[in-house]
Design an enzyme around this catalytic site. Structure first.
Site, PDB file in Angstrom:
ATOM      1  N   GLU A 302       0.821  -1.214   0.000  1.00  0.00           N
ATOM      2  CA  GLU A 302       0.000   0.000   0.000  1.00  0.00           C
ATOM      3  C   GLU A 302       0.856   1.266   0.000  1.00  0.00           C
ATOM      4  O   GLU A 302       0.691   2.175   0.807  1.00  0.00           O
ATOM      5  CB  GLU A 302      -0.964  -0.027   1.171  1.00  0.00           C
ATOM      6  CG  GLU A 302      -1.933  -1.195   1.106  1.00  0.00           C
ATOM      7  CD  GLU A 302      -2.921  -1.247   2.245  1.00  0.00           C
ATOM      8  OE1 GLU A 302      -4.042  -1.783   2.046  1.00  0.00           O
ATOM      9  OE2 GLU A 302      -2.593  -0.763   3.344  1.00  0.00           O
ATOM     10  N   ASP A 381      -8.826  -8.824   4.020  1.00  0.00           N
ATOM     11  CA  ASP A 381      -8.540  -7.754   4.982  1.00  0.00           C
ATOM     12  C   ASP A 381      -9.594  -7.726   6.086  1.00  0.00           C
ATOM     13  O   ASP A 381     -10.437  -6.835   6.122  1.00  0.00           O
ATOM     14  CB  ASP A 381      -8.491  -6.391   4.282  1.00  0.00           C
ATOM     15  CG  ASP A 381      -7.887  -5.299   5.155  1.00  0.00           C
ATOM     16  OD1 ASP A 381      -7.385  -5.620   6.237  1.00  0.00           O
ATOM     17  OD2 ASP A 381      -7.924  -4.130   4.744  1.00  0.00           O
ATOM     18  N   GLU A 409     -12.924  -2.535  12.069  1.00  0.00           N
ATOM     19  CA  GLU A 409     -12.909  -1.757  10.833  1.00  0.00           C
ATOM     20  C   GLU A 409     -14.044  -2.147   9.890  1.00  0.00           C
ATOM     21  O   GLU A 409     -14.743  -1.297   9.355  1.00  0.00           O
ATOM     22  CB  GLU A 409     -11.562  -1.928  10.129  1.00  0.00           C
ATOM     23  CG  GLU A 409     -11.439  -1.155   8.837  1.00  0.00           C
ATOM     24  CD  GLU A 409     -10.081  -1.333   8.184  1.00  0.00           C
ATOM     25  OE1 GLU A 409      -9.893  -0.794   7.082  1.00  0.00           O
ATOM     26  OE2 GLU A 409      -9.211  -2.012   8.777  1.00  0.00           O
TER      27      GLU A 409
END
Length: 695
Positions: A302, A381, A409
């Site tokens: 990333e 993820d 998240e």
């Protein structure tokens, strides 16, 4: 005011360390410290024990040494702390079994009748064992019906490393933080008042955590300087707080530090100047913090810098850092979350789920013994449901550590109730078949399956400076449960839940029953109104909160569901898909490859199917989507009803805080239901069999 009443504990919510008054506890007037029970962690154990007994009984116990025991009125029940090697242990405790079965961090709790009264012994091989044994005894004393029970307990942690990863930034913000600001940093400095950090260290020690990294893995300019003389004194101070609770401090580091801090033009791991710079830096760090744990590294992921820039491998990059830390016993935790984040959504052959295995499996055996690969529980993820990462167990010659995400998240961001212990239990119990049947993930990461030099479990943590630590009071259960599972992954969900409720809310039968039921149902409820059949990712980009079915569908991130007018799902088969299923060992590969044997809950993770495809449940895919999204909202309504029944049995502040979160969840779950159902109704053109309102 006594010494204990002046302890620098913060004004934050006490969580599961409330130590509510118990009328039925005996008068524990004395704590006996054997001469062997010394050191900072032993001091923390004794201080916690005295404080807890004061809170629970109203009486502050006297602390005496064994030499003074016969001269003291220590009649009645009392507690003694000693090392297993202590020569003044009673003969009944000087057993071969005890010394052989007690590990470096293990403890024993034993009850023995004595002339001075009933004695409970807390015994450790090291002072950390005394600390963990103290917290376990206090856990028992807060449980229903427990007074000072007859004890014969030996426990050792199953996982060597039990770690928390903070994603805190020095400006005070927390990436993926949903409970306020950082407890460590403010305005690009360390916080001045460390009471909150001390309380946090106590909480972590109470659940057996022994490692903590305090800064974000995405290391920005300011945080890069944490390993310099500007901030090392502050880092050392925080390390000292954690040391007193048996916890080693780690730092996330910027792979490009030799450039940004050292003035070099390169961070090539095979350039001798780069290695020399890190060796000098390691010496500086260990001069300040002799027991420094090591580095956590996110590299070539990333947009973070890494060895790929120089045509080198992950083994090259991590080994260079490991060589610098090796003389001091430090370790490098190298994250495996590496994938193409600039993917062309038109390309159906590239599969983000394949990436970690494709990158790291060929490197097995090339990493130094003080490198650990940190692998997310799933290949995508931290979704509410996805396949278990096939990389776990696939590298017998390379240390591995499993990574969970406590911070929610993709599971409601601590505004929705979602108890993650059932999910984590399912993952830990997953059989990889790496060495045949019974090769579960929990055996891989504990080092039982392969003789790893280092292994364990880590997690992205969910605390901030909100008074209740986690934003949603019931989200504390995920924090507590994570620690208990890392200590012993064989603990049942029910036991962990019961422990947390008794310590957090007391022993009222209705409270225990209703909160247990709410927690047990919550993961399934959240999954019902969000993620159908393992497809995931239908969230708003960037902040990842709320429904947006096509939010990432045409993006570079590689998180697609491929819904069209005929069907939905990602074809990850070997036969005619991305080939991802082939990364598993044969037993799992065959199960996921076939539509006949693929579990319904993961169907769309592994297969693209028509909306009319019939599930094992007998329902079609489209009807399942409709039914579960309606059922999910009804589930939230049940949660509200259950919590409402506890009004007056839980203090008004915590009751109101949880109710406000549940009411938000109810409103938001209806938004999820209506957007998801409407999207797929319009996409498929197939009506709901029950003729409910779909827009």
């Amino acid at each position: 005011m006594t010494e204990l009443q002046q302890l620098p504990y913060s004004s934050a919510d006490k969580g599961w360390l409330r130590y509510e008054k118990r009328q039925d506890l005996p008068c524990l007037s004395t704590i006996v410290r054997h001469s062997s029970a010394s050191g900072e962690a032993a001091e923390s154990a004794i201080r916690e024990l005295r404080y807890a007994i004061l809170q629970m009984t109203g009486n502050e116990p006297e602390l005496i040494a064994t030499a003074n025991l016969s001269e003291t009125a220590a009649h009645g029940p009392h507690i003694q702390l000693a090392m297993v090697t202590a020569e003044d242990l009673p003969e009944a405790l000087q057993t071969k079994e005890l010394s052989q079965h007690l590990g470096e961090e293990g403890f024993a709790l034993r009850s023995l009748p004595q002339e001075e009264g009933e004695a409970v012994y807390i015994i450790g091989k090291t002072e950390k064992g005394l600390l963990y044994g103290t917290f376990h005894l206090l856990r028992l004393l807060q449980s229903e019906g427990q007074t000072l029970p007859q004890l014969d307990i030996i426990e050792n942690p199953k996982n060597p490393l039990r770690m928390m990863n903070h994603w805190d930034n020095m400006d005070g913000s927390i990436e993926r933080g949903y409970a306020g600001r950082s407890i460590f940093f403010k305005d690009n400095q360390f916080v001045q008042n460390d009471e909150r950090i001390r309380d946090y260290a106590r909480m972590m020690a109470s659940i057996g955590i022994n490692g903590i990294s305090i800064n974000n893995v995405n290391v920005h300019k300011v945080e890069t300087k944490l390993i310099t003389s500007e901030f090392l004194p502050d880092v050392a101070k925080v390390a000292g707080i954690f040391r007193a609770y048996g916890i080693k401090l780690f730092l996330s580091v910027n792979y490009a530090s030799p450039i940004q801090l050292g003035g070099l033009e390169t961070a090539d791991p095979l350039d001798e100047r780069v290695g020399a710079w890190w060796k000098t830096k390691a010496e500086e760090i260990y001069d300040a913090i002799p027991d420094f744990g090591g580095f956590v590294v996110k590299a070539d992921s990333e947009h973070r810098p890494g060895p790929f820039t120089y045509g080198r491998t992950h083994a090259d990059g991590s080994n260079m850092l490991a060589e610098a830390l090796e003389p001091y016993g430090g370790i490098v935790i190298w994250r495996c979350f590496v994938y193409n984040c600039l993917q062309d959504w038109r390309d159906r052959t590239t599969d983000r789920a394949r990436a970690a295995y494709d990158h790291f499996k060929p490197l097995d055996g090339q990493f130094k013994d003080n490198v650990i690969l940190q692998i997310k529980n799933g290949p995508m993820d931290f979704q509410v449901r996805e396949g278990v990462s096939p990389l776990l167990g696939a590298m017998p010659n390379t240390n591995q550590i499993l990574e969970f995400q406590i911070t929610q998240e993709y599971t409601g961001q601590q505004r929705h109730l979602c108890y993650l212990i059932p999910q984590w239990k399912e993952i830990l119990d997953f059989d990889t078949y790496a060495k045949g049947a019974k090769s579960e993930i929990k055996k891989v990461v504990s080092g039982e399956l392969y003789p790893y030099a280092h292994s364990g479990i880590s997690a992205v943590i969910n605390v901030g400076d909100d008074e209740n630590w986690t934003g949603h009071t019931l989200a504390q259960a995920n924090l507590y449960g994570y620690g208990r599972l890392t200590w012993n992954p064989d603990l049942s969900e029910q036991q962990i839940t019961s422990e947390w409720i008794h310590q957090t809310f007391g022993n009222d039968h209705d409270v225990v029953e209703q909160v247990s039921s709410m927690l047990a149902a919550s993961w399934g409820i959240y999954e019902s109104y969000t993620s159908p059949l393992g497809v995931g990712w239908m969230v708003n980009p960037e902040h990842h909160y709320g429904p947006n079915v096509d939010g990432y569908e045409y993006s570079v991130w590689g998180t697609y569901h491929f819904a069209d007018c005929d069907g939905i799902g990602v074809n990850r088969t070997v036969k005619d898909g991305t080939g991802y299923t082939g990364q598993y060992f044969p037993e799992n590969a065959e199960r996921y490859e076939s539509l006949v044997t693929c579990p319904d809950k993961l169907l769309l993770f592994f297969h693209h199917v028509p909306y009319t495809h019939k599930l094992h449940s007998g329902s079609t895919v489209i009807q399942h989507i409709y039914d579960t999204h309606f059922a999910g909202v009804e589930g939230v309504e049940n949660l509200i009803q259950q919590w409402s029944s506890l009004e007056g049995k839980i203090d008004a502040k915590r009751y109101a805080g949880v109710m406000a979160r549940l009411e938000h969840q109810h409103k938001h779950s209806k938004e999820w239901r209506d957007i998801i159902n409407t999207y797929f109704y319009r996409k498929s053109g197939i009506a709901d069999e029950q003729n409910r309102t779909i827009y």
